[in-house]
Design a protein around this motif. Structure first.
Motif, PDB file in Angstrom:
ATOM      1  N   LEU A  47       0.823  -1.169   0.017  1.00 34.87           N
ATOM      2  CA  LEU A  47      -0.161   0.074  -0.006  1.00 34.87           C
ATOM      3  C   LEU A  47       0.897   1.134  -0.038  1.00 34.87           C
ATOM      4  O   LEU A  47       0.434   2.205  -0.752  1.00 34.87           O
ATOM      5  CB  LEU A  47      -0.801   0.007   1.302  1.00 34.87           C
ATOM      6  N   SER A  51       0.573   4.309  -2.746  1.00 35.72           N
ATOM      7  CA  SER A  51       0.409   5.639  -2.482  1.00 35.72           C
ATOM      8  C   SER A  51       1.502   6.372  -2.993  1.00 35.72           C
ATOM      9  O   SER A  51       1.267   7.567  -3.272  1.00 35.72           O
ATOM     10  CB  SER A  51       0.090   5.753  -0.945  1.00 35.72           C
ATOM     11  N   SER A  64      -8.420   1.913  -0.745  1.00 32.45           N
ATOM     12  CA  SER A  64      -9.067   1.964   0.388  1.00 32.45           C
ATOM     13  C   SER A  64     -10.608   1.334   0.300  1.00 32.45           C
ATOM     14  O   SER A  64     -10.837   0.615   1.139  1.00 32.45           O
ATOM     15  CB  SER A  64      -9.129   3.189   1.155  1.00 32.45           C
ATOM     16  N   THR A  70      -7.879  -3.264   3.556  1.00 35.08           N
ATOM     17  CA  THR A  70      -7.109  -2.187   2.896  1.00 35.08           C
ATOM     18  C   THR A  70      -7.864  -0.913   3.418  1.00 35.08           C
ATOM     19  O   THR A  70      -7.039   0.085   3.200  1.00 35.08           O
ATOM     20  CB  THR A  70      -7.193  -2.157   1.201  1.00 35.08           C
ATOM     21  N   LYS A  71      -9.073  -0.730   3.773  1.00 33.27           N
ATOM     22  CA  LYS A  71      -9.706   0.487   4.136  1.00 33.27           C
ATOM     23  C   LYS A  71      -8.965   0.947   5.392  1.00 33.27           C
ATOM     24  O   LYS A  71      -8.579   1.868   5.709  1.00 33.27           O
ATOM     25  CB  LYS A  71     -10.904   0.318   4.397  1.00 33.27           C
ATOM     26  N   GLU A  72      -8.744  -0.088   6.573  1.00 36.79           N
ATOM     27  CA  GLU A  72      -8.290  -0.039   7.542  1.00 36.79           C
ATOM     28  C   GLU A  72      -6.667   0.380   7.420  1.00 36.79           C
ATOM     29  O   GLU A  72      -6.277   1.454   8.287  1.00 36.79           O
ATOM     30  CB  GLU A  72      -8.398  -1.308   8.513  1.00 36.79           C
ATOM     31  N   GLY A  74      -5.065   1.254   4.836  1.00 38.22           N
ATOM     32  CA  GLY A  74      -4.920   2.785   4.160  1.00 38.22           C
ATOM     33  C   GLY A  74      -4.739   3.796   4.839  1.00 38.22           C
ATOM     34  O   GLY A  74      -4.295   4.795   4.475  1.00 38.22           O
ATOM     35  N   LYS A  75      -5.106   3.819   6.194  1.00 37.59           N
ATOM     36  CA  LYS A  75      -5.176   4.962   7.251  1.00 37.59           C
ATOM     37  C   LYS A  75      -3.847   4.785   7.926  1.00 37.59           C
ATOM     38  O   LYS A  75      -3.563   5.692   8.788  1.00 37.59           O
ATOM     39  CB  LYS A  75      -6.478   5.003   8.017  1.00 37.59           C
TER      40      LYS A  75
END
Length: 338
Positions: A47, A51, A64, A70-72, A74-75
């Protein structure tokens, strides 16, 4: 029994196909999802790489939205810190509280591109001068050349304050720092400072060397596909010449009708800076019809088209055959305060 035997003889592969179907169902079962078995460190590394090479914020959003994991991840601050310069370049029309929070998260993670981007937005668009300058200073401490030069422009003009708060000496020092980082506009600004004795001891010969160096670098940058005035240190990919993302944001912000208070934009089409008080920017000494935030912007716009328009304006009021027209044209290379 005879009926079953006859069915097997007519379709001898039915049992094998049934077994294959059962095995396919087991493989596609959620219990056997190989992605869930990957360690977090490996996923974060992937990731982070994605980015750092993102071409737009939508690329980060797509990452995300892939799945819950990946949503978690990604932060994570590692992903936000490595987000590319274009990956955090939000459009003015897309600006919202959530996008503001996203940039704040990137700044908290240590992303110097986000610090510069949000700092410029707060300083010029949101009237948050102190926090905007502080964010640009954070980016400058991370050797972000554009942020260092932006602080130099603020010092030269006394932006956010009064005319008495102008500090040419501090502006020259910051421009010299940005020039060491390879910023083309800063190199040109240092050259003009030496030529004019503005913020530095007058030394025309040294100033002309800087101006020649800036022109040579600009030609090199243009031929390599990088944005003019950008720092090659941060150029991990080829970029199309044009507006810097934050300059484009500011122009879109005020171009939509926001802040209609009579303050002027820099006349250089590739600059998005705007006055923070009336008569902050300097005007062309020849025609008086354009305004610039810095000598570097004036020099770039002069070669980019103002040279011809300035001549037309001079010819419109100068007497026929008067040598003053030629002198006025040369004076257009200088700027004077309003």
């Amino acid at each position: 029994m005879n009926k079953k035997k006859r069915r097997r003889e007519r379709n001898p592969t039915s049992e094998a196909e049934a077994g294959d179907t059962l095995r396919k169902r087991k493989i596609s079962s959620p219990e056997l999802d190989f992605f869930d078995g990957l360690p977090d460190d490996l996923v974060l590394s992937v990731l982070s790489k994605l980015s750092s090479s993102a071409d737009s914020p939508s690329d980060l959003i797509s990452i995300s939205l892939t799945c819950k994991r990946t949503k978690e991840l990604g932060k994570h601050e590692l992903v936000l810190k490595n987000a590319s310069r274009r990956g955090i370049a939000i459009k003015a029309e897309k600006w919202s509280e959530s996008s503001h929070r996203f940039l704040i998260s990137c700044c908290d993670a240590g992303n110097i591109h986000a610090c510069y981007f949000l700092g410029m937005i707060r300083f010029y668009c949101m009237n948050m001068r102190a926090s905007g300058a502080a964010l640009m200073a954070r980016a400058a401490l991370g050797s972000h050349a554009a942020a260092v030069f932006s602080l130099a422009v603020v010092r030269f003009n006394g932006s956010g304050g009064t005319a008495a708060s102008r500090n040419p000496r501090a502006g020259f020092v910051l421009s010299a720092r940005a020039a060491l980082l390879g910023h083309v506009d800063a190199i040109r600004e240092v050259g003009h400072c030496f030529v004019d004795g503005h913020g530095a001891p007058a030394c025309p010969s040294l100033g002309h060397r800087f101006l020649i160096d800036a022109s040579a670098r600009e030609l090199l940058v243009g031929s390599s596909g990088l944005e003019s005035g950008s720092d090659p240190k941060w150029a991990s990919e080829r970029r199309v010449p044009g507006l810097d993302p934050v300059n484009g944001f500011i122009r879109e912000w005020f171009g939509s009708g926001s802040g209609d208070d009579g303050l002027r934009m820099c006349s250089n089409g590739q600059c998005g800076r705007r006055e923070t008080r009336k008569h902050e920017f300097r005007r062309c000494a020849a025609c008086g019809g354009v305004n610039y935030c810095s000598r570097a912007c004036q020099a770039r716009d002069w070669s980019g088209g103002h040279k011809d328009t300035c001549r037309e304006r001079m010819d419109a009021w100068a007497p026929d055959g008067d040598a003053a027209a030629g002198g006025g044209l040369m004076a257009g290379i200088d700027v004077e305060s309003n």
